[in-house]
Design a protein around this motif. Structure first.
Motif, short mmCIF file in Angstrom:
data_model
loop_
_atom_site.label_atom_id
_atom_site.label_comp_id
_atom_site.label_asym_id
_atom_site.label_seq_id
_atom_site.Cartn_x
_atom_site.Cartn_y
_atom_site.Cartn_z
N PRO A 148 0.83 -1.21 0.00
CA PRO A 148 0.00 0.00 0.00
C PRO A 148 0.87 1.25 0.00
N ALA A 149 0.42 2.29 -0.71
CA ALA A 149 1.20 3.51 -0.83
C ALA A 149 1.13 4.36 0.44
N LEU A 150 0.05 4.20 1.24
CA LEU A 150 -0.15 5.04 2.41
C LEU A 150 -0.37 4.17 3.64
N PRO A 151 0.07 4.62 4.81
CA PRO A 151 -0.18 3.85 6.02
C PRO A 151 -1.67 3.60 6.28
N SER A 152 -2.52 4.52 5.78
CA SER A 152 -3.95 4.38 6.02
C SER A 152 -4.64 3.48 5.01
N ALA A 153 -3.87 2.85 4.11
CA ALA A 153 -4.47 2.00 3.10
C ALA A 153 -5.14 0.79 3.74
N PRO A 154 -6.08 0.12 3.02
CA PRO A 154 -6.76 -1.04 3.59
C PRO A 154 -5.79 -2.16 3.94
N ASP A 155 -6.33 -3.18 4.61
CA ASP A 155 -5.56 -4.33 5.05
C ASP A 155 -4.69 -4.86 3.91
N PRO A 156 -3.34 -4.86 4.05
CA PRO A 156 -2.46 -5.31 2.97
C PRO A 156 -2.72 -6.74 2.55
N ALA A 157 -3.00 -7.64 3.51
CA ALA A 157 -3.25 -9.03 3.16
C ALA A 157 -4.51 -9.17 2.31
N LEU A 158 -5.55 -8.41 2.67
CA LEU A 158 -6.78 -8.45 1.89
C LEU A 158 -6.57 -7.86 0.50
N MET A 159 -5.81 -6.77 0.44
CA MET A 159 -5.49 -6.17 -0.87
C MET A 159 -4.77 -7.17 -1.76
N ALA A 160 -3.79 -7.86 -1.18
CA ALA A 160 -3.01 -8.82 -1.95
C ALA A 160 -3.90 -9.95 -2.46
N GLN A 161 -4.79 -10.44 -1.59
CA GLN A 161 -5.68 -11.52 -1.99
C GLN A 161 -6.62 -11.08 -3.11
N THR A 162 -7.16 -9.88 -2.99
CA THR A 162 -8.08 -9.37 -4.00
C THR A 162 -7.39 -9.16 -5.33
N LEU A 163 -6.23 -8.54 -5.30
CA LEU A 163 -5.51 -8.27 -6.55
C LEU A 163 -5.04 -9.56 -7.20
N SER A 164 -4.59 -10.52 -6.38
CA SER A 164 -4.17 -11.80 -6.93
C SER A 164 -5.34 -12.50 -7.61
N LYS A 165 -6.53 -12.48 -7.00
CA LYS A 165 -7.70 -13.09 -7.62
C LYS A 165 -8.05 -12.40 -8.93
N HIS A 166 -7.97 -11.08 -8.96
CA HIS A 166 -8.25 -10.33 -10.19
C HIS A 166 -7.30 -10.77 -11.30
#
Length: 451
Positions: A320-338
């Motif tokens: 994530p570019a910002l400390p306030s970004a969403p959960d990194p693990a969830l972001m990774a899972q979502t982007l990987s699925k995409h």
């Protein structure tokens, strides 16, 4: 025997530094044709940038494989390459001078070579038997009649954003190019830096025109006599074929302001006009370059859509570019699925005999497209979770309506496909998409896409 052309961008990998340190190139990153590359295949290494061309040849020593670490970095990558597919290889000869891009552009066998027509495509480029034979003969000529040595471009990564201001001296220290003149092709990066300044340009006949925020008419360089396609003018005209980026700055001296990246309008890259010589002399012929800001809609019917599909890396997920970004693990899972969904859909397109396409600088940011007879299909891929399903579907519908509208002038028919990972929990979305003229489909409902 199959032959390949591998591309090295010295802004990303310091090839010359590795060779100066006595290093050996033993593998290279690849992203497509993974099942077609085999031990014993020939390869040529193409270096991008100023003086681009083939600088080495050799053969593959094995099949492509996946690596999860940066064991081959050794400090020569500008940024760690991360997990990726690589193919093992052995360089059999380094050339003292490259087989230059100009040779490829003038040789009939390479008229449609993807390294020229799709310079930003993923490694590798496939070479035909005729192309490899011609190149091997030219390499032999270069080995027996060497000329001046080659110098790769520098290591500077472009980090300016539109609106940023910088002193022109510092600009060229960082990215190369001449500190004087209106067009400044760099020898140390893949940029053509050019300047517009009404305060100084009009006295030399440089009447640049902002036709809109995204369309700009730029007058070529040359203060006396008719302008010709040499030096800076040639660099702008050929920037797409040579894989160079056009960077516009407002102002010409002192502090200048970055206006972003531009490309030539491929439907009408330039025209000719009349302007007085410097100091109000006789009328002369000048070049007017027609430019489009990167990201702007291109509506010319003869501009092709897309380039060969770039396989998405399903495992390397940016932080994530910002400390306030969403959960990194969830972001990774979502982007990987995409990315998994997108790559799998691209393979289905291939299996049906069509060619999947990724967007280029002249296209809207679709995920995947392909031509089927006189119809262009453009897709948006969405992963779905219960908590974001409605948002994802609304966003996808809006994006596709925009893509179809932008591309409607460039294909006889355009249809949009919203490809999601599963059936929506609410059937109403099927009707919504039908009324919008969009195909909503997911794995198991391919007949919606290919009736």
């Amino acid at each position: 025997m199959t032959a390949w052309l591998l591309v090295c961008n010295p802004m990303k990998f310091r090839l010359k530094a590795m060779l100066d340190d006595g290093g050996e190139l033993t593998n290279w990153s690849v992203g497509r044709y993974l099942r077609d590359m085999h031990k014993g295949d020939h390869f040529a290494l193409w270096l991008t940038g100023q003086g681009a061309g083939v600088v080495a040849t050799g053969e593959l020593t094995g099949e492509p494989y996946w690596t999860d670490d940066d064991e081959d970095d050794d400090g020569y990558w500008a940024e760690p390459p991360g997990p990726r597919n690589v193919v093992p290889l052995r360089v059999e000869q380094w050339l003292q001078a490259p087989v230059p891009r100009s040779w490829f552009k003038t040789h009939g066998d390479f008229a449609a070579a993807t390294v020229l027509t799709q310079p930003f495509a993923t490694n590798p480029h496939r070479l035909s038997d005729e192309q490899w034979g011609a190149l091997a003969a030219e390499v032999e000529q270069a080995l027996t009649h060497p000329t001046e040595g080659w110098q790769p471009e520098g290591d500077g990564i472009w980090d300016l954003r539109p609106g940023d201001q910088i002193r022109r001296v510092e600009l060229h220290d960082r990215y190369g190019g001449s500190r004087q003149g209106g067009i400044s092709p760099s020898r140390t990066s893949n940029n053509v830096i050019f300047f517009t300044d009404p305060g100084t340009g009009e006295q030399h006949g440089y009447q640049d025109v902002w036709e809109s925020d995204d369309h700009f008419r730029y007058t070529g360089e040359g203060q006396v006599g008719d302008q010709v396609f040499s030096r800076g003018n040639k660099a702008i005209r050929d920037h797409l074929q040579e894989g160079r980026r056009l960077r516009l700055f407002i102002g010409s001296r002192g502090v200048v302001r970055y206006s972003g990246e531009w490309i030539l309008d491929q439907s009408r890259p330039y025209s000719w006009g009349q302007a007085p010589s410097t100091g109000g002399g006789d009328e002369r012929q000048v070049i007017h370059f027609h430019m489009i800001r990167i990201g702007a809609a291109v509506t010319a019917p003869d501009v092709p859509v897309g380039a060969e599909y770039r396989v998405e890396d399903e495992t390397t997920i940016p932080a994530p570019a910002l400390p306030s970004a969403p959960d990194p693990a969830l972001m990774a899972q979502t982007l990987s699925k995409h990315r998994q969904l997108q790559n799998a859909l691209a393979q289905q397109v291939r299996d049906r005999g069509y060619h999947p396409l990724s967007p280029t600088a002249t296209d809207p940011a679709f995920d995947l497209a392909w031509h089927q007879e006189d119809t262009l299909t453009v897709t948006e891929v969405k992963s779905l979770r219960l908590e974001n399903e409605s948002h994802q579907l609304r966003t996808g519908v809006g994006q596709l309506l925009d893509y179809v509208d932008q591309l409607s002038a460039r294909s006889p028919q355009v249809r949009g496909v919203l490809w999601v990972e599963r059936a929506p929990t609410e059937d109403r979305w099927i009707g919504i998409c039908e009324r919008a003229g969009i195909v909503l489909a997911w794995p198991g409902t391919e007949a919606r896409v290919w009736p």
